[in-house]
Design an enzyme around this catalytic site. Structure first.
Site, PDB file in Angstrom:
ATOM      1  N   GLU A 256      -0.939   0.704   4.971  1.00 39.76           N
ATOM      2  CA  GLU A 256      -0.292   0.627   6.287  1.00 39.76           C
ATOM      3  C   GLU A 256      -1.388   0.243   7.256  1.00 39.76           C
ATOM      4  OE1 GLU A 256       2.958   0.987   6.642  1.00 39.76           O
ATOM      5  OE2 GLU A 256       3.036   1.385   4.498  1.00 39.76           O
ATOM      6  N   CYS A 293      -1.045   3.261  15.777  1.00 38.45           N
ATOM      7  CA  CYS A 293      -0.673   1.998  15.134  1.00 38.45           C
ATOM      8  C   CYS A 293       0.572   1.401  15.753  1.00 38.45           C
ATOM      9  CB  CYS A 293      -0.477   2.221  13.645  1.00 38.45           C
ATOM     10  SG  CYS A 293       0.545   3.655  13.315  1.00 38.45           S
TER      11      CYS A 293
HETATM   12  P1  NAP Z   1     -10.639   1.553   8.699  1.00 39.72           P
HETATM   13  O1  NAP Z   1     -11.925   1.234   9.332  1.00 39.72           O
HETATM   14  O2  NAP Z   1      -9.932   0.490   7.970  1.00 39.72           O
HETATM   15  O3  NAP Z   1     -10.952   2.781   7.720  1.00 39.72           O
HETATM   16  C1  NAP Z   1      -9.971   3.447   6.901  1.00 39.72           C
HETATM   17  C2  NAP Z   1     -10.629   3.971   5.627  1.00 39.72           C
HETATM   18  O4  NAP Z   1     -10.816   2.885   4.706  1.00 39.72           O
HETATM   19  C3  NAP Z   1     -12.011   4.562   5.812  1.00 39.72           C
HETATM   20  O5  NAP Z   1     -12.125   5.671   4.948  1.00 39.72           O
HETATM   21  C4  NAP Z   1     -12.941   3.443   5.424  1.00 39.72           C
HETATM   22  O6  NAP Z   1     -14.166   3.900   4.904  1.00 39.72           O
HETATM   23  C5  NAP Z   1     -12.162   2.761   4.317  1.00 39.72           C
HETATM   24  N1  NAP Z   1     -12.497   1.344   4.192  1.00 39.72           N
HETATM   25  C6  NAP Z   1     -12.417   0.406   5.171  1.00 39.72           C
HETATM   26  N2  NAP Z   1     -12.776  -0.799   4.689  1.00 39.72           N
HETATM   27  C7  NAP Z   1     -13.083  -0.619   3.382  1.00 39.72           C
HETATM   28  C8  NAP Z   1     -13.519  -1.493   2.338  1.00 39.72           C
HETATM   29  N3  NAP Z   1     -13.721  -2.786   2.550  1.00 39.72           N
HETATM   30  N4  NAP Z   1     -13.732  -0.975   1.121  1.00 39.72           N
HETATM   31  C9  NAP Z   1     -13.555   0.354   0.902  1.00 39.72           C
HETATM   32  N5  NAP Z   1     -13.152   1.224   1.852  1.00 39.72           N
HETATM   33  C10 NAP Z   1     -12.912   0.754   3.068  1.00 39.72           C
HETATM   34  O7  NAP Z   1      -9.585   2.082   9.794  1.00 39.72           O
HETATM   35  P2  NAP Z   1      -9.715   3.270  10.853  1.00 39.72           P
HETATM   36  O8  NAP Z   1     -10.700   2.956  11.879  1.00 39.72           O
HETATM   37  O9  NAP Z   1      -9.887   4.525  10.111  1.00 39.72           O
HETATM   38  O10 NAP Z   1      -8.247   3.274  11.506  1.00 39.72           O
HETATM   39  C11 NAP Z   1      -7.911   2.462  12.624  1.00 39.72           C
HETATM   40  C12 NAP Z   1      -6.930   1.363  12.211  1.00 39.72           C
HETATM   41  O11 NAP Z   1      -5.857   1.935  11.493  1.00 39.72           O
HETATM   42  C13 NAP Z   1      -6.264   0.603  13.336  1.00 39.72           C
HETATM   43  O12 NAP Z   1      -6.300  -0.770  13.058  1.00 39.72           O
HETATM   44  C14 NAP Z   1      -4.803   1.080  13.325  1.00 39.72           C
HETATM   45  O13 NAP Z   1      -3.878   0.164  13.803  1.00 39.72           O
HETATM   46  C15 NAP Z   1      -4.607   1.390  11.891  1.00 39.72           C
HETATM   47  N6  NAP Z   1      -3.595   2.416  11.671  1.00 39.72           N
HETATM   48  C16 NAP Z   1      -2.451   2.080  11.022  1.00 39.72           C
HETATM   49  C17 NAP Z   1      -1.456   3.028  10.813  1.00 39.72           C
HETATM   50  C18 NAP Z   1      -0.187   2.672  10.094  1.00 39.72           C
HETATM   51  O14 NAP Z   1       0.552   3.553   9.732  1.00 39.72           O
HETATM   52  N7  NAP Z   1       0.099   1.438   9.868  1.00 39.72           N
HETATM   53  C19 NAP Z   1      -1.646   4.350  11.252  1.00 39.72           C
HETATM   54  C20 NAP Z   1      -2.834   4.652  11.903  1.00 39.72           C
HETATM   55  C21 NAP Z   1      -3.808   3.672  12.089  1.00 39.72           C
HETATM   56  P3  NAP Z   1     -15.499   3.842   5.775  1.00 39.72           P
HETATM   57  O15 NAP Z   1     -15.157   4.399   7.130  1.00 39.72           O
HETATM   58  O16 NAP Z   1     -16.427   4.693   5.020  1.00 39.72           O
HETATM   59  O17 NAP Z   1     -15.888   2.413   5.823  1.00 39.72           O
END
Ligand code: NAP
Length: 499
Positions: A256, A293
């Site tokens: 998501e 989100c």
């Molecule tokens: P994120 O930076 O993508 O991180 C999410 C998790 O994934 C972290 O544990 C991160 O680990 C890991 N991760 C990211 N890239 C990776 C990769 N290439 N390989 C392996 N692991 C990876 O997102 P966030 O900052 O936590 O959340 C903000 C985003 O979430 C916003 O864009 C928002 O719109 C979206 N969001 C969506 C929803 C929905 O339901 N659709 C709900 C809430 C938020 P590390 O931090 O260790 O890199």
């Protein structure tokens, strides 16, 4: 107590040398605990235990899984103020939000607990000649869960993905979010207590610390992992999706991701209640410092004197709302950078920016505007700016508005603000929008996602990697199961509810 260690099954383990701390964004200082990243061996052990646990866990009665999920909710509740204080110290979010999100998390766990008490959710189906075919849903196997930074409880360690996967009969390994590792560990300790008290197999749940992407990458590539749940950025979700599809045995990744959640305001709605809409949307855009989100990042209307007045009013009302602390300096920097990238496009114009003293990591809410023509031609204007930001697009006419909607990437939500006199003309808009989003809101705001049966939280890519499913509500359990049929089996060999 927060130890900084990994939960591998029911054992605390910290064999690694890589350590990190979480940050209090309000004070801009590190929190005291040093977290130890899981080693490659610890990751292997957690997955091996999950795989062994699956043999027993998939066959445990619904009643017992239900007791486990209810026990998790009770143990999280018993963490009391320690959990709320830790949450606040790692996110900068206020107490009310911490308690609200905790309530939502407990509610989700109990909802899935109630769902799996009976086997109806498995959709048992009997057909064929002499009823020889009996079909039901069975769990996939160990699931890896990645939570988002902006929902340390409801979309993290014991959030919707974990609750629905455990309910389905899948052991879960959580890749802890580094920004709220303490909150994550407290919740993991509650899950472990519940697992032991309800006699669940060892390895049904593990929580692994990680400061960078390596732990997550190893988990997704692990041959014994059978599915992935992810909530976060498009970049992160897409990277994990690609990784999972390159495995010898590709596995599903239910990611998501980001969304700009278009809102369409009709001319009649502007004429009837522009000022009220401006206040409602100023509040929605800045809710949770825009870190949702479903934040309304894009507002579309047809050029008119009323739209101009609305844009200025929305700008003023948004800028007047107090600034608040964002989750982390990195998210704050990304907000500033991505906002600038949109504002600096040719033809884009800033309408208003929050004025006044801004502390470190606090976000300045911004409203900007652009013409429909410019928006159509420039995909850079379509990017998510995660924070209190919204872009108002002034379309030439209805045709251009429909064209823009068709061109949008997949979205979690779309919203229509209209008056009764508009109803007869709305079909083309609803039809276009329906093909781009997971949920259409009528005369409301997209922020706020109720955890109920009829909720769809997902949408065409890149809102999610599989638009056939929802991440919120009872139906979220369907992501972790597959159809299975027995053919010609003797009654004695069938599960009770298929006899
Ligand atoms: P994120 O930076 O993508 O991180 C999410 C998790 O994934 C972290 O544990 C991160 O680990 C890991 N991760 C990211 N890239 C990776 C990769 N290439 N390989 C392996 N692991 C990876 O997102 P966030 O900052 O936590 O959340 C903000 C985003 O979430 C916003 O864009 C928002 O719109 C979206 N969001 C969506 C929803 C929905 O339901 N659709 C709900 C809430 C938020 P590390 O931090 O260790 O890199």
């Amino acid at each position: 107590m927060i130890t900084g260690k990994n939960y591998i099954g029911n054992t605390l383990s910290a064999n690694g040398v890589v350590t990190y701390q979480t940050l209090n964004p309000k004070l801009n200082t590190p929190n005291p605990t040093s977290f130890v990243e899981a080693t490659s061996e610890e990751i292997d052990l957690a997955v091996a235990l999950a795989s062994q646990a699956f043999d027993a866990y998939q066959n445990i009665s619904g009643d017992k899984r239900s007791a486990f999920l209810h026990a998790i909710a009770d143990e999280i509740e018993a963490l009391g103020d320690t959990l709320v204080e830790t949450y606040m110290s790692e996110t900068g979010l206020p107490e009310g939000r911490a308690k609200g999100e905790r309530g939502r998390t407990l509610g989700q766990l109990r909802m899935f607990g109630d769902l799996v008490k009976t086997e109806d959710w498995r959709n048992p189906t009997i057909s064929g000649e002499a009823n020889e075919l009996r079909q039901y849903l069975i769990p996939l196997g160990p699931v890896v869960v990645f939570g988002a930074s902006n929902f340390p409880l409801a979309y993290s360690t014991a959030g919707g993905d974990t609750a629905s996967a455990l309910a389905a009969g899948c052991p879960v390994i959580v890749k802890s979010h580094p920004m709220h590792a303490g909150t994550g560990e407290l919740v993991a300790s509650a899950i472990q207590k519940a697992a032991q008290n309800t006699e669940m197999p060892k390895g049904v749940f593990s929580n692994l610390n990680s400061a960078g992407i390596e732990v997550g990458v190893q988990l997704v590539k692990h041959p014994m992992v059978k599915a992935v749940g992810f909530t976060g950025s498009i970049r992160g979700g897409r990277a994990l999706y690609d990784l999972a599809s390159q495995r010898d045995e590709p596995i599903p990744v239910f990611a998501e991701m980001g969304s700009i959640n278009p809102v369409i305001i009709t001319q009649k709605a502007l004429e009837a209640r522009a000022s009220e809409i401006a206040q409602t949307y100023a509040n929605s855009i800045t809710l949770g410092v825009g870190q949702f989100c479903t934040n309304p990042g894009l507002i579309l209307g047809i050029k008119s004197a009323e739209l101009t007045i609305f844009i200025n009013d929305l700008g003023e009302k948004t800028a007047a709302i107090d600034a608040h602390c964002m989750l982390h300096p990195n998210i704050h920097t990304a907000y500033e950078k991505n906002g600038e990238a949109v504002i600096n496009q040719p033809d884009a114009r800033v309408v208003a920016v929050h004025q006044g003293e801004i502390e470190e990591n606090y976000a300045q809410a911004k409203i900007s505007t652009v013409s429909g023509d410019a928006f159509l031609k420039n995909p850079k204007l379509h990017q998510e700016v995660f924070g209190p930001f919204s872009l108002v697009v002034q379309c030439d006419d209805d045709n251009q508005l429909l064209q823009i909607i068709s061109q949008l990437e997949g979205q979690l939500t779309g919203t229509i603000l209209a008056e009764k006199e508009d109803y007869k003309d709305l079909s083309p808009l609803v039809e276009r929008l329906q093909n781009r989003v997971g949920r259409i809101i009528f005369n409301g705001v997209p922020t706020g996602v109720a955890v109920v049966d009829a909720m769809t939280h997902g949408g065409p890519y890149p809102a999610s990697t599989d638009s056939r499913f929802t991440a919120v509500g009872n139906q979220a359990i369907k992501r972790w199961v597959r159809l299975f049929s027995y053919q010609g089996f003797p009654e004695e060999l069938l599960p009770g509810f298929l006899k």
